[in-house]
Design an enzyme around this catalytic site. Structure first.
Site, short mmCIF file in Angstrom:
data_model
loop_
_atom_site.label_atom_id
_atom_site.label_comp_id
_atom_site.label_asym_id
_atom_site.label_seq_id
_atom_site.Cartn_x
_atom_site.Cartn_y
_atom_site.Cartn_z
N SER A 414 19.53 -35.32 63.86
CA SER A 414 19.83 -34.39 65.19
C SER A 414 18.20 -34.61 65.98
CB SER A 414 19.87 -32.72 64.74
OG SER A 414 18.74 -32.64 63.98
N HIS A 435 25.47 -38.15 65.98
CA HIS A 435 24.97 -36.65 65.69
C HIS A 435 26.08 -35.90 66.03
CE1 HIS A 435 22.32 -33.04 67.48
NE2 HIS A 435 22.73 -33.07 65.98
N GLU A 447 27.56 -36.41 69.44
CA GLU A 447 26.65 -36.99 70.39
C GLU A 447 26.29 -38.30 69.85
OE1 GLU A 447 22.58 -35.04 72.64
OE2 GLU A 447 22.96 -34.90 70.50
N ASN A 485 19.75 -30.70 71.78
CA ASN A 485 18.52 -30.03 71.05
C ASN A 485 17.40 -30.24 72.13
OD1 ASN A 485 20.11 -29.65 68.86
ND2 ASN A 485 19.15 -30.83 67.64
#
Ligand code: T1G
Length: 706
Positions: A414, A435, A447, A485
């Site tokens: 991540s 991800h 992702e 993120n």
């Protein structure tokens, strides 16, 4: 693409049955050329003396996917759906709709207005308008209720789900289901009805399912929906319309629905959810892939790590029939992982969302192993172990040895650098990030993260793989935190500064909840556990990449962990807990007051509006930088990322869409104000400044004057 009506609906005669074939690519939606074609051809069939019955069918094994969503918000053209429905309903010749593929929204409403429906057994029907912030405005709420009853109608329309033809027959929405060619079955059916003669049924006049209906069912639905429908318009209007079908006459009910539909159409939530509909489909397209690049077929998947993520990814694969080889380092770990997967499935059987047979089939597709050699015939192998670069590189070096040429080597990291992971192999072109989001068997977002050496085939393959396993794939570039993120970090940092300046965990979480997030950031952190984040920060401080003495450093999270408060699992974190119930803790407030004193910050009242503006503002500014750097292909990809991976309220369309609706000039003002107050972390993104100055949207198109 403009089609003339004659081509949008073709006319043929089979013996004494007219066949109207709707051919309006890509999905035979009710665009105005198609509507004009229907009026024209129905009139032709009525006047054709050789014709005793009429069959309406869609070309390319598709019926009709609903209203043409591209026409929403544009000036109306051509005849209304209602006119076509009245022609079919009042026809002296029986009209039969032959349904194959999908009959959705206005497409099903078209069919429900005809006296009869014959469907192929593989067909799917549904009224998914609620997913677009709308309701079935073409008589769907009235006819479905009158045919199947209010409870069924509430379930079908509020959930917007697609059901099988067999289920449709069971509910009375379909008259006949065939395994053979649906056109032949429909022609036979129509001819038989013509022989029997009229009058033919008018579904909108059915009364047997709408008499003496207990109004309490509607109150119960409204009560149950009060929280989860916060900020939405359509679900409430749907309940009103279904209740109206049980209390008003047929025509009054249709009028009531028409007015309710208009309210939904004009609500901001409709524009936001329609934006996400097209954004989801755009996100699957990669701009810079050569046109002739084909995804490699994925028929077998390998997964390393049977923890929460590995187990969830395995379930996503076997749920669509893809066999999985699941590897762990120790037998106990593989046993624990498999029993967790079994537990999750047992819950879904209890809930009735899956049958035991489906679960047994899925579990049967998982092959546990301790041996990397078992990956030799996998088409993709996904590494899902804890975030440690050395461990990941060791794994990829092994995969490089055992995997067949052309296998995709994917990592579920991540945050870590895809290129560095790929450097552990001799085939970096086959390495890419995939991800997933926890719980991976539930969360829709995937992702995909391209490395600098990921080949076009590798990228095309994981984008197709995402759709194959029922995910919403988005492509991100390789940077710290990728798209999601990276923005979350900005959101988290701003939330921590808001705390020092006077807000509290609950004031921030409540403001975000009122905005529409399912949960605020501090409750989310307490649920996930605070120790992982603490260890990562300590690691970065030791590595010298984080300075705990810099004024921008916010120490509260460390103080909380150092006080032994790791979140819900220890009964205290940003909140104190009684089981899962969180209450504000004055001890945390005391910590904040002390930190502010040490930093010379005067804490003040901070409004919900300021909290939302600053958190969304800093996210959007970071989003604009992500666009500038090409980490995201388009602004709508960021919206899809947040709507399908981070709980951003869909009825607001995503952070970038929110900013556009608010006005990029207004968002820039927020950014500049905070830049002046807080310094570099609020430095305005060049793209935001340019778009705001030029009065353009994120794609550089002029913003329509309000
Ligand atoms: N209008 C316009 N374009 C549409 C469309 C629609 N209804 N549905 C799909 N497309 C486009 C889509 O953007 C894509 O375009 C291409 O078709 C293929 O779609 C009065 C008001 C039918 C199950 O909500 O669920 O009726 O990207 O990639 O995976 O009550 O499309 O290629 O340029 O999704 O095979 C209600 C929406 C409308 C159904 C096919 N109907 N569509 O899935 O292909 S509101 C819906 C779908 C309404 C009335 C109200 C799916 C599908 P492009 P795709 P797919």
């Amino acid at each position: 693409m403009s089609l003339n009506p004659e081509d949008a609906v073709r006319y043929d005669v089979r013996g004494d049955v007219a066949v109207l074939t709707i051919d309006f690519p890509p999905v035979n939606a009710l665009g105005f050329p198609m509507r004009e074609g229907m009026v024209l051809r129905l009139k032709q069939a009525q006047e054709d003396s050789a014709v005793k019955a009429i069959v309406v069918i869609g070309a390319n094994d598709r019926f009709v996917a609903g209203a043409d969503i591209r026409e929403f918000g544009k000036p109306k053209q051509g005849p209304e759906l209602l006119q076509i429905q009245e022609m079919m309903e009042n026809s002296e010749k029986p009209v039969v709709c032959a349904i194959d593929g999908h009959a959705l929204g206005g497409g099903l409403e078209l069919a429900l207005a005809a006296p009869f429906r014959v469907a192929a057994s593989r067909a799917k029907i549904g009224l998914p308008e609620v997913n677009l912030g709308l309701l079935p405005g073409g008589g769907g709420t009235q006819r479905t209720t009158r045919i199947a009853g209010p409870e069924i109608a509430l379930d079908l329309i509020l959930n917007g789900k697609h059901i099988s033809a067999a289920k449709g027959k069971e509910l009375g929405l379909i008259d006949e289901v065939t395994d053979g060619p649906v056109l032949d079955a429909a022609i036979d059916f129509a001819r038989a009805r013509a022989t029997e003669g009229g009058p033919f049924p008018k579904t909108v006049e059915r009364t047997d399912k709408v008499q003496n209906v207990d109004p309490a069912i509607f109150e119960k639905e409204r009560k149950a929906g009060a929280k989860k429908w916060q900020g939405m318009v359509a679900p409430f209007k749907i309940v009103d319309c279904i209740e109206a079908a049980c209390t008003l006459g047929p025509r009054e009910g249709l009028q009531f629905e028409k007015e309710a539909f208009k309210v939904c159409l004009e609500a901001p939530s409709r524009a936001a959810q329609v934006h996400l509909f097209f954004a989801e489909r755009q996100a699957a397209k990669v701009n810079d892939l050569p046109a002739d690049v084909k995804p490699r077929p994925i028929k077998k998947v390998g997964i390393i790590g049977a923890g929460t993520m590995g187990g969830g990814i395995a379930m996503s694969c076997v749920n669509v029939g893809l066999p999985v080889v699941l590897l762990e380092v120790k037998q106990e770990a593989i046993d624990a992982g498999l029993s967790k997967v079994q537990q999750n499935y047992d819950i879904s059987v209890k809930r009735g969302s899956r049958s035991q047979a489906q679960v047994d089939k899925a579990m049967g597709l998982i092959t546990p192993t301790l041996d990397y050699a078992d990956f030799r015939d996998c088409d993709i192998v996904i590494e899902a172990v804890f975030e440690n670069m050395a461990v990941k590189k060791e794994i990829f070096a092994k995969l490089d040895e055992v995997c067949k040429p052309g296998a995709i080597l994917a990592t579920n990291t991540s945050a870590l650098d895809i290129d560095e992971i790929a450097s552990a192999t001799k085939r970096p072109e086959d390495v890419i990030g995939t991800h997933f989001f926890s719980p991976a068997n539930v969360m829709k977002l995937l992702e995909n993260v391209r490395g600098s050496k990921s080949s076009p085939e590798t990228i095309a393959t994981v984008m197709a793989f995402g759709k194959q396993i029922g995910k919403v794939p988005v492509l991100a570039g390789n940077c710290e935190g990728f798209i999601g993120n990276r923005m979350l970090k900005a959101y988290g940092t701003e939330s921590e500064h808001l705390l020092e300046q006077g807000a509290t965990p609950s004031s921030i979480d409540n403001a975000l909840k009122a905005f529409g997030f399912p949960m605020g950031i501090f409750l989310m952190r307490d649920m996930a556990g605070l120790d992982v984040g603490y260890r990562m920060r300590q690691g970065r401080i030791e590595a010298g990449t984080l300075d705990p003495n810099s004024p921008s450093y916010t120490p509260l999270a460390d103080r909380i962990v150092e006080a032994g408060r790791l979140g819900q699992k220890t009964g205290a974190g940003y909140y104190k807990y009684d089981g899962r119930d969180a209450t504000p803790d004055p001890l945390v407030e005391d910590m904040l007051i002390k930190i502010a004193q040490d930093k010379g910050i005067t804490r003040r009242e901070i409004s919900d509006e300021e909290i939302v503006d600053r958190i969304l503002g800093v996210m959007v500014n970071e989003g604009a930088k992500i666009l500038e750097e090409g980490i995201a292909q388009r602004a709508s990809d960021i919206d899809v990322t947040y709507a399908f991976g981070y709980g951003f309220p869909k009825y607001r369309g995503g952070p970038m869409f929110w900013a556009q609706q608010k006005g990029l000039d207004k968002v820039l003002e927020i950014v500049r104000t905070n830049h002046a107050a807080s310094g570099d972390r609020w430095k305005p993104a060049k793209l935001l400044e340019e778009r705001a100055a030029a009065g353009q949207d994120w794609d550089g198109k002029p913003v329509a004057a309000a």
